[in-house]
Design a protein around this motif. Structure first.
Motif, PDB file in Angstrom:
ATOM      1  N   TRP A  44      20.561  15.766 -21.564  1.00 35.80           N
ATOM      2  CA  TRP A  44      19.869  14.620 -22.141  1.00 35.80           C
ATOM      3  C   TRP A  44      20.701  13.883 -23.179  1.00 35.80           C
ATOM      4  CZ3 TRP A  44      17.877  13.766 -27.137  1.00 35.80           C
ATOM      5  CH2 TRP A  44      17.076  12.642 -27.240  1.00 35.80           C
ATOM      6  N   GLU A  45      21.288  14.597 -24.125  1.00 35.87           N
ATOM      7  CA  GLU A  45      22.015  13.941 -25.209  1.00 35.87           C
ATOM      8  C   GLU A  45      23.220  13.158 -24.714  1.00 35.87           C
ATOM      9  OE1 GLU A  45      22.864  16.319 -28.610  1.00 35.87           O
ATOM     10  OE2 GLU A  45      20.830  17.114 -28.659  1.00 35.87           O
ATOM     11  N   LYS A  46      23.952  13.685 -23.755  1.00 32.73           N
ATOM     12  CA  LYS A  46      25.151  13.015 -23.262  1.00 32.73           C
ATOM     13  C   LYS A  46      24.833  11.701 -22.563  1.00 32.73           C
ATOM     14  CE  LYS A  46      28.342  16.803 -22.543  1.00 32.73           C
ATOM     15  NZ  LYS A  46      29.137  17.519 -21.555  1.00 32.73           N
ATOM     16  N   GLY A  47      23.800  11.673 -21.761  1.00 33.21           N
ATOM     17  CA  GLY A  47      23.532  10.492 -20.959  1.00 33.21           C
ATOM     18  C   GLY A  47      22.358   9.660 -21.408  1.00 33.21           C
ATOM     19  N   ALA A  48      21.761   9.996 -22.531  1.00 27.84           N
ATOM     20  CA  ALA A  48      20.539   9.305 -22.949  1.00 27.84           C
ATOM     21  C   ALA A  48      20.760   7.822 -23.190  1.00 27.84           C
ATOM     22  CB  ALA A  48      19.949   9.969 -24.189  1.00 27.84           C
ATOM     23  N   GLU A  49      21.830   7.461 -23.863  1.00 28.05           N
ATOM     24  CA  GLU A  49      22.041   6.042 -24.156  1.00 28.05           C
ATOM     25  C   GLU A  49      22.234   5.230 -22.874  1.00 28.05           C
ATOM     26  OE1 GLU A  49      25.014   3.109 -26.585  1.00 28.05           O
ATOM     27  OE2 GLU A  49      24.803   5.161 -27.266  1.00 28.05           O
ATOM     28  N   LYS A  50      23.022   5.752 -21.962  1.00 24.62           N
ATOM     29  CA  LYS A  50      23.213   5.053 -20.688  1.00 24.62           C
ATOM     30  C   LYS A  50      21.907   5.008 -19.899  1.00 24.62           C
ATOM     31  CE  LYS A  50      28.091   5.741 -20.258  1.00 24.62           C
ATOM     32  NZ  LYS A  50      29.213   5.902 -19.387  1.00 24.62           N
ATOM     33  N   GLY A  51      21.128   6.059 -20.001  1.00 23.51           N
ATOM     34  CA  GLY A  51      19.830   6.087 -19.334  1.00 23.51           C
ATOM     35  C   GLY A  51      18.888   5.024 -19.876  1.00 23.51           C
ATOM     36  N   TRP A  52      18.877   4.884 -21.206  1.00 21.69           N
ATOM     37  CA  TRP A  52      18.030   3.849 -21.806  1.00 21.69           C
ATOM     38  C   TRP A  52      18.530   2.460 -21.443  1.00 21.69           C
ATOM     39  CZ3 TRP A  52      13.290   4.489 -22.990  1.00 21.69           C
ATOM     40  CH2 TRP A  52      12.844   5.737 -23.401  1.00 21.69           C
ATOM     41  N   GLN A  53      19.837   2.300 -21.331  1.00 21.47           N
ATOM     42  CA  GLN A  53      20.374   1.009 -20.905  1.00 21.47           C
ATOM     43  C   GLN A  53      19.931   0.691 -19.478  1.00 21.47           C
ATOM     44  OE1 GLN A  53      24.606   1.234 -21.582  1.00 21.47           O
ATOM     45  NE2 GLN A  53      24.378   1.044 -23.793  1.00 21.47           N
ATOM     46  N   LEU A  54      19.924   1.708 -18.612  1.00 19.78           N
ATOM     47  CA  LEU A  54      19.437   1.501 -17.248  1.00 19.78           C
ATOM     48  C   LEU A  54      17.943   1.188 -17.258  1.00 19.78           C
ATOM     49  CD1 LEU A  54      20.027   1.418 -14.228  1.00 19.78           C
ATOM     50  CD2 LEU A  54      19.649   3.899 -14.158  1.00 19.78           C
ATOM     51  N   PHE A  55      17.200   1.784 -18.173  1.00 19.71           N
ATOM     52  CA  PHE A  55      15.766   1.495 -18.288  1.00 19.71           C
ATOM     53  C   PHE A  55      15.559   0.032 -18.677  1.00 19.71           C
ATOM     54  CE2 PHE A  55      11.925   4.216 -18.346  1.00 19.71           C
ATOM     55  CZ  PHE A  55      10.971   3.224 -18.512  1.00 19.71           C
ATOM     56  N   VAL A  56      16.349  -0.463 -19.630  1.00 14.02           N
ATOM     57  CA  VAL A  56      16.281  -1.872 -20.025  1.00 14.02           C
ATOM     58  C   VAL A  56      16.575  -2.768 -18.822  1.00 14.02           C
ATOM     59  CG1 VAL A  56      17.456  -3.677 -21.384  1.00 14.02           C
ATOM     60  CG2 VAL A  56      16.788  -1.528 -22.472  1.00 14.02           C
ATOM     61  N   ALA A  57      17.623  -2.453 -18.087  1.00 15.02           N
ATOM     62  CA  ALA A  57      17.985  -3.250 -16.917  1.00 15.02           C
ATOM     63  C   ALA A  57      16.887  -3.189 -15.852  1.00 15.02           C
ATOM     64  CB  ALA A  57      19.317  -2.772 -16.339  1.00 15.02           C
ATOM     65  N   THR A  58      16.298  -2.028 -15.672  1.00 13.62           N
ATOM     66  CA  THR A  58      15.229  -1.877 -14.679  1.00 13.62           C
ATOM     67  C   THR A  58      14.024  -2.732 -15.062  1.00 13.62           C
ATOM     68  OG1 THR A  58      15.990   0.350 -14.124  1.00 13.62           O
ATOM     69  CG2 THR A  58      13.734  -0.197 -13.519  1.00 13.62           C
ATOM     70  N   LEU A  59      13.597  -2.650 -16.319  1.00 15.75           N
ATOM     71  CA  LEU A  59      12.482  -3.492 -16.775  1.00 15.75           C
ATOM     72  C   LEU A  59      12.821  -4.973 -16.645  1.00 15.75           C
ATOM     73  CD1 LEU A  59      11.249  -1.656 -19.998  1.00 15.75           C
ATOM     74  CD2 LEU A  59       9.898  -2.102 -17.939  1.00 15.75           C
ATOM     75  N   SER A  60      14.092  -5.313 -16.803  1.00 10.34           N
ATOM     76  CA  SER A  60      14.512  -6.709 -16.711  1.00 10.34           C
ATOM     77  C   SER A  60      14.517  -7.224 -15.277  1.00 10.34           C
ATOM     78  CB  SER A  60      15.919  -6.875 -17.301  1.00 10.34           C
ATOM     79  OG  SER A  60      15.928  -6.561 -18.666  1.00 10.34           O
ATOM     80  N   HIS A  61      14.538  -6.314 -14.321  1.00  9.51           N
ATOM     81  CA  HIS A  61      14.602  -6.719 -12.911  1.00  9.51           C
ATOM     82  C   HIS A  61      13.295  -6.563 -12.153  1.00  9.51           C
ATOM     83  CE1 HIS A  61      18.876  -6.670 -13.762  1.00  9.51           C
ATOM     84  NE2 HIS A  61      19.010  -7.435 -12.704  1.00  9.51           N
ATOM     85  N   PHE A  62      12.505  -5.569 -12.494  1.00  5.88           N
ATOM     86  CA  PHE A  62      11.207  -5.394 -11.836  1.00  5.88           C
ATOM     87  C   PHE A  62      10.282  -4.579 -12.730  1.00  5.88           C
ATOM     88  CE2 PHE A  62      14.258  -2.386 -10.048  1.00  5.88           C
ATOM     89  CZ  PHE A  62      13.650  -1.158 -10.190  1.00  5.88           C
ATOM     90  N   ALA A  63       9.037  -5.000 -12.742  1.00  4.65           N
ATOM     91  CA  ALA A  63       8.022  -4.354 -13.575  1.00  4.65           C
ATOM     92  C   ALA A  63       7.589  -3.030 -12.960  1.00  4.65           C
ATOM     93  CB  ALA A  63       6.806  -5.273 -13.712  1.00  4.65           C
ATOM     94  N   PRO A  64       7.069  -2.139 -13.791  1.00  4.47           N
ATOM     95  CA  PRO A  64       6.501  -0.915 -13.225  1.00  4.47           C
ATOM     96  C   PRO A  64       5.325  -1.279 -12.319  1.00  4.47           C
ATOM     97  CG  PRO A  64       6.459  -0.856 -15.641  1.00  4.47           C
ATOM     98  CD  PRO A  64       6.920  -2.204 -15.231  1.00  4.47           C
ATOM     99  N   PRO A  65       5.163  -0.585 -11.212  1.00  8.63           N
ATOM    100  CA  PRO A  65       4.040  -0.877 -10.327  1.00  8.63           C
ATOM    101  C   PRO A  65       2.707  -0.494 -10.983  1.00  8.63           C
ATOM    102  CG  PRO A  65       5.396   0.896  -9.449  1.00  8.63           C
ATOM    103  CD  PRO A  65       6.035   0.448 -10.711  1.00  8.63           C
ATOM    104  N   PRO A  66       1.623  -1.119 -10.549  1.00  6.66           N
ATOM    105  CA  PRO A  66       0.308  -0.876 -11.173  1.00  6.66           C
ATOM    106  C   PRO A  66      -0.062   0.587 -11.399  1.00  6.66           C
ATOM    107  CG  PRO A  66       0.140  -2.700  -9.653  1.00  6.66           C
ATOM    108  CD  PRO A  66       1.540  -2.132  -9.495  1.00  6.66           C
ATOM    109  N   PRO A  67       0.190   1.507 -10.465  1.00  4.62           N
ATOM    110  CA  PRO A  67      -0.202   2.898 -10.740  1.00  4.62           C
ATOM    111  C   PRO A  67       0.530   3.530 -11.930  1.00  4.62           C
ATOM    112  CG  PRO A  67       0.264   2.617  -8.401  1.00  4.62           C
ATOM    113  CD  PRO A  67       0.689   1.358  -9.096  1.00  4.62           C
ATOM    114  N   LEU A  68       1.683   2.970 -12.323  1.00  7.91           N
ATOM    115  CA  LEU A  68       2.471   3.570 -13.401  1.00  7.91           C
ATOM    116  C   LEU A  68       2.454   2.784 -14.704  1.00  7.91           C
ATOM    117  CD1 LEU A  68       5.779   4.972 -11.846  1.00  7.91           C
ATOM    118  CD2 LEU A  68       3.773   6.192 -12.604  1.00  7.91           C
ATOM    119  N   VAL A  69       1.780   1.666 -14.739  1.00 11.64           N
ATOM    120  CA  VAL A  69       1.812   0.793 -15.916  1.00 11.64           C
ATOM    121  C   VAL A  69       1.460   1.562 -17.193  1.00 11.64           C
ATOM    122  CG1 VAL A  69       0.642  -1.175 -16.996  1.00 11.64           C
ATOM    123  CG2 VAL A  69       1.514  -1.370 -14.679  1.00 11.64           C
ATOM    124  N   ASP A  70       0.366   2.290 -17.179  1.00 14.12           N
ATOM    125  CA  ASP A  70      -0.059   3.022 -18.378  1.00 14.12           C
ATOM    126  C   ASP A  70       0.894   4.170 -18.716  1.00 14.12           C
ATOM    127  OD1 ASP A  70      -2.237   1.352 -18.749  1.00 14.12           O
ATOM    128  OD2 ASP A  70      -3.602   2.656 -17.635  1.00 14.12           O
TER     129      ASP A  70
END
Length: 135
Positions: A44-70
Motif C-alpha cells: 500500500w505505501e509504495k503505490g498509494a500515491e500512484k493509485g490515488w492519481q489513477l483514482f483522480v484520472a478515473t473520476l475525471s473520465h467516468f463516474a462510478p456506476p449507480p450501484p457504487l455511488v454511495d
C-alpha cells in the motif's frame, strides 16, 4: 499498486481509462479494484500515491456506476489522503454531475498526468504529487 513494476505505467493507466470509458458494464469492477488496492495492504505505501492519481484520472473520465455511488463516496470520505480529501470530494460530485448531464467526461485525454494537472488547476501537464491547498 506497486507490487509489480510495470515498464510503461502510463500506457497501462491509459489502457485502464480507455477500457472504462468504452465498457460501461465493467465500471463497477474497475472502481472496486481501485478501492481494494488503495486499502492498506502489504504494498500500500509504495503505490498509494500512484493509485490515488489513477483514482483522480478515473473520476475525471467516468463516474462510478449507480450501484457504487454511495460506496465510493464513503470510501473517499474515510480513506482519501487528508490533503486530497476536499478536492477528491468535489471531483467525485463533478463526475456524477457530468454523467447525469449527458455523460461527457471531465477530462478527455487519457493521461493520468493530464488529469492530475487539470485537477490541480495547472495549465502545464506534468506529474504533480499533491493537490493545491484550498485558499
Amino acid at each position: 499498486m506497486g507490487v509489480k513494476k510495470a515498464t510503461y505505467p502510463e500506457a497501462l493507466a491509459e489502457e485502464w481509462l480507455r477500457y472504462g470509458v468504452a465498457n460501461e458494464g465493467h465500471r463497477c469492477e474497475l472502481y472496486a479494484q481501485l478501492m481494494k488496492q488503495l486499502t492498506e495492504g502489504p504494498a500500500w505505501e509504495k503505490g498509494a500515491e500512484k493509485g490515488w492519481q489513477l483514482f483522480v484520472a478515473t473520476l475525471s473520465h467516468f463516474a462510478p456506476p449507480p450501484p457504487l455511488v454511495d460506496f465510493v463516496a464513503y470510501f473517499l470520505r474515510y480513506t482519501a489522503p487528508g490533503s486530497w480529501a476536499g478536492q477528491l470530494d468535489r471531483l467525485y460530485h463533478s463526475s456524477l454531475l457530468a454523467a447525469k448531464d449527458g455523460g461527457e467526461p471531465i477530462q478527455k485525454s487519457f493521461s493520468v498526468a493530464a488529469a492530475m494537472a487539470a485537477w490541480q488547476g495547472d495549465a502545464t501537464v506534468g506529474a504533480p504529487t499533491a493537490p493545491n491547498q484550498p485558499v
